[in-house]
Design an enzyme around this catalytic site. Structure first.
Site, PDB file in Angstrom:
ATOM      1  N   GLY A   1    -100.827 -38.467  47.738  1.00 54.34           N
ATOM      2  CA  GLY A   1    -101.246 -39.092  48.991  1.00 54.34           C
ATOM      3  C   GLY A   1    -102.720 -38.955  49.284  1.00 54.34           C
ATOM      4  CB  SER A   2    -105.782 -39.153  47.217  1.00 57.15           C
ATOM      5  OG  SER A   2    -105.518 -40.372  46.577  1.00 57.15           O
ATOM      6  CB  SER A   3    -105.033 -43.699  50.096  1.00 56.38           C
ATOM      7  OG  SER A   3    -103.649 -43.744  49.958  1.00 56.38           O
TER       8      SER A   3
ATOM      9  CB  ALA B   1    -105.175 -36.587  52.238  1.00 58.48           C
TER      10      ALA B   1
ATOM     11  CG  ASP C   1     -98.631 -41.990  53.280  1.00 63.05           C
ATOM     12  OD1 ASP C   1     -98.357 -42.470  54.407  1.00 63.05           O
ATOM     13  OD2 ASP C   1     -99.116 -42.687  52.371  1.00 63.05           O
TER      14      ASP C   1
ATOM     15  N   GLY D   1    -100.018 -39.004  43.007  1.00 65.63           N
ATOM     16  CA  GLY D   1     -99.105 -39.453  44.064  1.00 65.63           C
ATOM     17  C   GLY D   1     -98.939 -38.449  45.187  1.00 65.63           C
TER      18      GLY D   1
HETATM   19  O1  PMV Z   1     -95.645 -43.651  46.411  1.00 69.04           O
HETATM   20  P1  PMV Z   1     -95.714 -42.790  47.601  1.00 69.04           P
HETATM   21  O2  PMV Z   1     -95.675 -41.337  47.288  1.00 69.04           O
HETATM   22  O3  PMV Z   1     -96.830 -43.159  48.521  1.00 69.04           O
HETATM   23  O4  PMV Z   1     -94.351 -43.039  48.429  1.00 69.04           O
HETATM   24  C1  PMV Z   1     -93.969 -44.317  48.873  1.00 69.04           C
HETATM   25  C2  PMV Z   1     -92.726 -44.203  49.700  1.00 69.04           C
HETATM   26  C3  PMV Z   1     -92.196 -45.532  50.199  1.00 69.04           C
HETATM   27  O5  PMV Z   1     -91.072 -45.247  51.042  1.00 69.04           O
HETATM   28  C4  PMV Z   1     -91.707 -46.375  49.051  1.00 69.04           C
HETATM   29  C5  PMV Z   1     -93.220 -46.316  50.987  1.00 69.04           C
HETATM   30  C6  PMV Z   1     -93.557 -45.774  52.342  1.00 69.04           C
HETATM   31  O6  PMV Z   1     -94.682 -46.015  52.809  1.00 69.04           O
HETATM   32  O7  PMV Z   1     -92.721 -45.108  52.973  1.00 69.04           O
END
Ligand code: PMV
Length: 305
Positions: free
Chosen positions: A93-95, A97, A138, A91
């Protein structure tokens, strides 16, 4: 050949509410994903991405790059090689990045000027093309690095000072972000007033959290994280495993702890007095989590040599 690297990320506060227009805070982490790019004689994309689940994002980033800048590019043969310090399981954020690093690498090998904002906008479109949902927080972390106050779509991208000293525990469970976003949307449809109140309350906490970061008031930030976690639990996105790592961290002396990201799994974060850090880490491990040693406030996307 050029190699570009982009950092991963951790959501600090404001997840889910950010999808509904409220601010969140995200920090870039020093776990990086690298894309090396080279033009080739073939007319196609050749992709070397061992173990990656994110090839759709690479392909969509390439397609978007050529759709936007392709009119001046005649030879589209390019070879991309992807390597990462982290897997897509945790989690970080590989996609995001990989989308950001691919766009930057292509802009360099084709000598097309792209500003950071243009890379952000293009990569955010890639997220929307593939997932259909998401705030883009992200992507902002990968492009701009550091710690950021962020609003959906990049309406606000405000750099914040001071690295937040986090303890990070991985649950061992992969969260499915789009599914969780859609589950919250369903809930929002059923109970709009309740959820709007929750989102607004989370948004308020985020702005208080920003002040705490600016003033380096870590105990205060921890307390605000605890309130945020309560709201997230009310939203229904926490999980047993997350709760047990969070309780363990707090019992071992953390000022505050919460899930980070969509919930359901992935990582929790805690903030603790320096002298309690080691016991908080041990407590997380004892509760079945895996401590991830990361430095926050990491450098933005960059060209590696
Ligand atoms: O699951 P992650 O780490 O990509 O976080 C998602 C965070 C959300 O607020 C639920 C969605 C978003 O894109 O902001």
């Amino acid at each position: 050949m050029v190699t570009v690297s982009a950092p991963g990320k951790l959501m600090l506060m404001g997840e889910h509410a950010v999808v509904y227009g409220y601010p969140c805070m995200v920090t870039a982490v020093d776990q990086r994903l690298r894309v090396s790019a080279e033009r080739t004689r073939s007319s196609r994309l050749s992709l070397d991405a061992p173990g990656s689940r994110d090839t759709r994002f690479v392909e969509a980033a390439v397609a978007r790059f050529f759709a936007t800048y392709g009119s001046t590019i005649t030879d589209r043969g390019v070879s991309l090689s992807i390597r990462s310090d982290f897997t897509s399981q945790v989690g970080f954020g590989s996609s995001s990045a990989v989308s950001v690093a691919t766009l930057k690498a292509l802009s360099l090998v084709y000598e097309i000027e792209m500003s950071s904002r243009e890379i952000f906008d293009a990569a955010y479109q890639v997220t929307l093309d593939i997932q259909g949902v998401g705030s883009g927080f992200d992507i902002a972390a990968a492009v701009f690095g550091g710690t950021i106050l962020f609003k959906k779509g990049g309406e606000i991208i405000e750099p914040l000072p001071n690295p937040v000293p986090l303890v990070v525990g991985y649950t061992g469970i992969k969260a499915d972000t789009p599914t969780l976003i859609r589950a919250v949307a369903e809930k929002h449809k059923k109970e709009p007033e309740k959820l709007d109140k929750l989102f607004a309350a989370i948004g308020k906490l985020v702005l208080q959290g920003k002040e705490a970061i600016v003033a380096k008031e870590w105990e205060k930030l921890g307390k605000l994280m605890n309130f945020d976690q309560e709201y997230l639990r009310n939203l229904g996105v926490s999980s047993e495993k997350l709760e047990s790592l969070i309780s363990a961290a707090k019992e071992a002396g953390a000022w505050g702890a919460k899930l980070s990201g969509a919930g359901g799994g992935d990582c929790m974060i805690a903030i603790a007095p320096e002298e309690k850090r080691r016991s908080v880490e041990e407590a997380i491990e004892k509760a079945g989590g895996q401590v991830m040693s990361v430095t926050t406030h990491a450098e933005s996307i960059r060209v590696d040599v």
